[in-house]
Enzyme design. Structure first.
Site, short mmCIF file in Angstrom:
data_model
loop_
_atom_site.label_atom_id
_atom_site.label_comp_id
_atom_site.label_asym_id
_atom_site.label_seq_id
_atom_site.Cartn_x
_atom_site.Cartn_y
_atom_site.Cartn_z
N GLN A 2 3.32 28.52 -6.14
CA GLN A 2 3.75 30.15 -5.66
C GLN A 2 4.18 30.91 -7.10
O GLN A 2 3.92 31.91 -7.24
CB GLN A 2 5.14 29.85 -4.83
CG GLN A 2 5.51 31.37 -4.47
CD GLN A 2 4.62 32.07 -3.44
OE1 GLN A 2 3.68 31.33 -2.74
NE2 GLN A 2 4.76 33.35 -3.24
N GLU B 249 0.77 -1.16 0.06
CA GLU B 249 -0.02 -0.20 0.05
C GLU B 249 1.00 1.37 -0.08
O GLU B 249 0.61 2.19 -0.61
CB GLU B 249 -0.76 0.02 1.08
CG GLU B 249 -1.80 1.17 1.33
CD GLU B 249 -2.77 1.18 2.51
OE1 GLU B 249 -3.51 2.24 2.46
OE2 GLU B 249 -2.77 0.04 3.16
#
Length: 376
Positions: free
Chosen positions: A333, A239
Site C-alpha cells: 500500500q 515442516e
C-alpha cells in the site's frame, strides 16, 4: 537485537557462503525462471557442490553431518534473497528427513548421496484432488503382489513435481492403512501432468502426478508397512517450523525494501516515511516481527533439543505466515500504484506470500490443533 538461537563463527561463515550463493546464483536469474515456470536442474547441482543440500545428513551418506542450525541458515538466506522458486528447504528439511529417519541402511546409501549432491531432487506426494488436508481420505492405492506393490492414483499440487527424480508417495492399502513408498523417475506408468499455473511462486514447478499400474518393489517402502500416516504426522512439526522461519525472513525483507522506498519517495513536498500514519504502521510491524522472530527462534531451539512441539510449531506457522501476509499487504500500500507493478519486488512478494497460510496445513488447521490443546 540478539537472537535466541546461538550461531557460532562456523555457522556465520557458512551463512556468508550461502548468502553469496543466493545473491549470485539465484536472485539475478529469478525473473527468467518465472517465465519458464521452474529452475534449471544445474542449480541443484551447484547448490550440492556448495554444501547447501541436506547439510545435516551424516557424512557416510554424502552430507556434512552438521547440526540443524546449518539448515536454518540456508532457509534464512534463501528467504532473505527473495527466492521463491528454488524449493531447497522442501528438499532439505521436509522430504530428506523421511529417508534419514525411517529409511533402512540400504535405502539411505541408495538415495541420500544423490540428494546431497543435487543429482536427485525430492518431492513428496500426499495431496489428492478432493482430499486436501484430509490424509485419511487418500485414494491412491497400493495392491500387494508379493514382492511388489501395484500403485494407481493421482496426486496434485506437488512441489518439485516436474523436476523430481524421487517422489515419496503416500499410498493406501486394501486394509485402509497408509504407507510411504519411493516412486522413482523412469518407473513404467509414472507420469507427470502439467506444470500448474499459480498466482505466485511462478519459478517453482508444481505438478499433477499420475500412477497407472506402477510396479513398486517392496524395497522402496520407507519404514514399516502401514505406518505412513504416523510418519507423516511426526514430521509435520518440522515442516511447519521451516515455513515459520522462512516467513519471518520474508517479512523482514519486505520491511527492508519498504523502509528504503518510504525514505526516498516524496509526496506533498516531504518523504512519505515522515507521515505519522506510515511511521506508526512501520513501528508496529517492526515490533511484531521481532516478537515473532523471538518466539520462532525459541521453538526452533526446543525442536533442536528434541522436544515434541506439535502445538508450538502450529502456533509458529499460523502466526508467522499470517503476519507475512498482512505485512506484505500493508507495505505494498505504501508503494501506491508502483506496488501493483511487477517490476517492483514488492508485487512478487505479495503474490508469493499468499500460499504461506495454505500449504503444510492451513491456518484453520493450525487453529484446530491449538484449540484442541486447550481442551476445546
Amino acid at each position: 537485537m540478539e537472537r535466541v538461537l546461538q550461531f557460532t563463527e562456523e555457522h556465520e561463515a557458512f551463512r556468508d557462503m550461502a548468502r553469496k550463493f543466493f545473491e549470485t546464483e539465484v536472485a539475478p536469474h529469478h525473473h527468467e525462471w518465472e517465465k519458464v515456470g521452474m529452475v534449471p536442474k544445474e542449480l541443484w547441482k551447484k547448490a550440492g557442490a556448495s554444501g547447501l543440500l541436506c547439510p545435516d545428513v551424516p557424512e557416510e551418506y554424502g552430507g556434512s553431518g552438521a547440526d540443524f542450525l546449518y539448515n536454518v541458515v540456508v532457509i534464512e538466506e534463501s528467504s532473505r534473497s527473495g527466492n521463491s522458486g528454488f524449493f531447497v528447504s522442501l528438499h532439505n528439511d521436509v522430504i530428506a528427513p523421511y529417508i534419514s529417519a525411517y529409511g533402512n541402511e540400504e535405502q539411505k546409501k541408495r538415495w541420500l548421496p544423490g540428494c546431497c549432491s543435487g543429482d536427485s531432487i525430492l518431492a513428496v506426494a500426499m495431496t489428492e484432488p478432493g482430499a486436501g488436508s484430509d490424509l485419511k481420505s487418500l485414494r491412491t492405492s497400493a495392491v500387494d503382489k508379493g514382492d511388489h506393490y501395484v500403485v494407481n492414483g493421482q496426486k496434485t499440487f506437488i512441489s518439485n513435481g516436474q523436476l523430481a527424480n524421487l517422489v515419496i508417495t503416500a499410498v493406501k492399502h486394501e486394509n485402509g492403512t497408509i504407507s510411504l513408498v519411493m516412486i522413482e523417475e523412469g518407473m513404467k506408468g509414472f507420469e507427470r501432468g502439467r506444470n500448474l499455473e499459480k498466482i505466485g511462486l511462478k519459478a517453482q514447478d508444481t505438478s499433477e502426478l499420475y500412477f497407472n499400474d506402477v510396479v513398486v518393489p517392496k524395497e522402496n517402502v520407507i519404514g514399516k508397512d502401514g505406518q505412513g500416516f504416523r510418519y507423516l504426522m511426526m514430521k509435520l512439526a518440522q515442516e511447519r517450523l521451516v515455513l515459520a522461519i522462512a516467513a519471518v525472513e520474508a517479512t523482514a525483507l519486505v520491511q527492508r525494501m519498504t523502509l528504503k522506498y518510504i525514505k526516498e519517495r516524496m509526496a506533498f513536498g516531504k518523504k512519505i516515511g515522515s507521515f505519522q500514519h506510515i511511521k506508526f504502521q512501520m513501528a508496529e510491524m517492526a515490533t511484531e516481527l521481532e516478537m515473532c522472530r523471538t518466539f520462532v527462534d525459541k521453538v526452533v531451539s526446543e525442536h533442536i533439543a528434541g522436544k515434541k512441539l506439535t502445538v508450538e510449531a502450529s502456533m509458529a506457522k499460523y502466526y508467522s505466515t499470517e503476519m507475512q501476509k498482512r505485512h506484505t499487504d500493508l507495505c505494498l500500500q505504501f508503494f501506491g500504484g508502483y506496488g501493483y507493478m511487477m517490476e517492483y519486488p514488492i508485487a512478487r512478494a505479495y503474490l508469493d506470500a499468499r500460499i504461506q497460510t495454505i500449504y503444510a496445513g492451513t491456518t484453520e488447521i493450525m487453529k484446530e490443533i491449538i484449540g484442541g490443546s486447550l481442551g476445546l
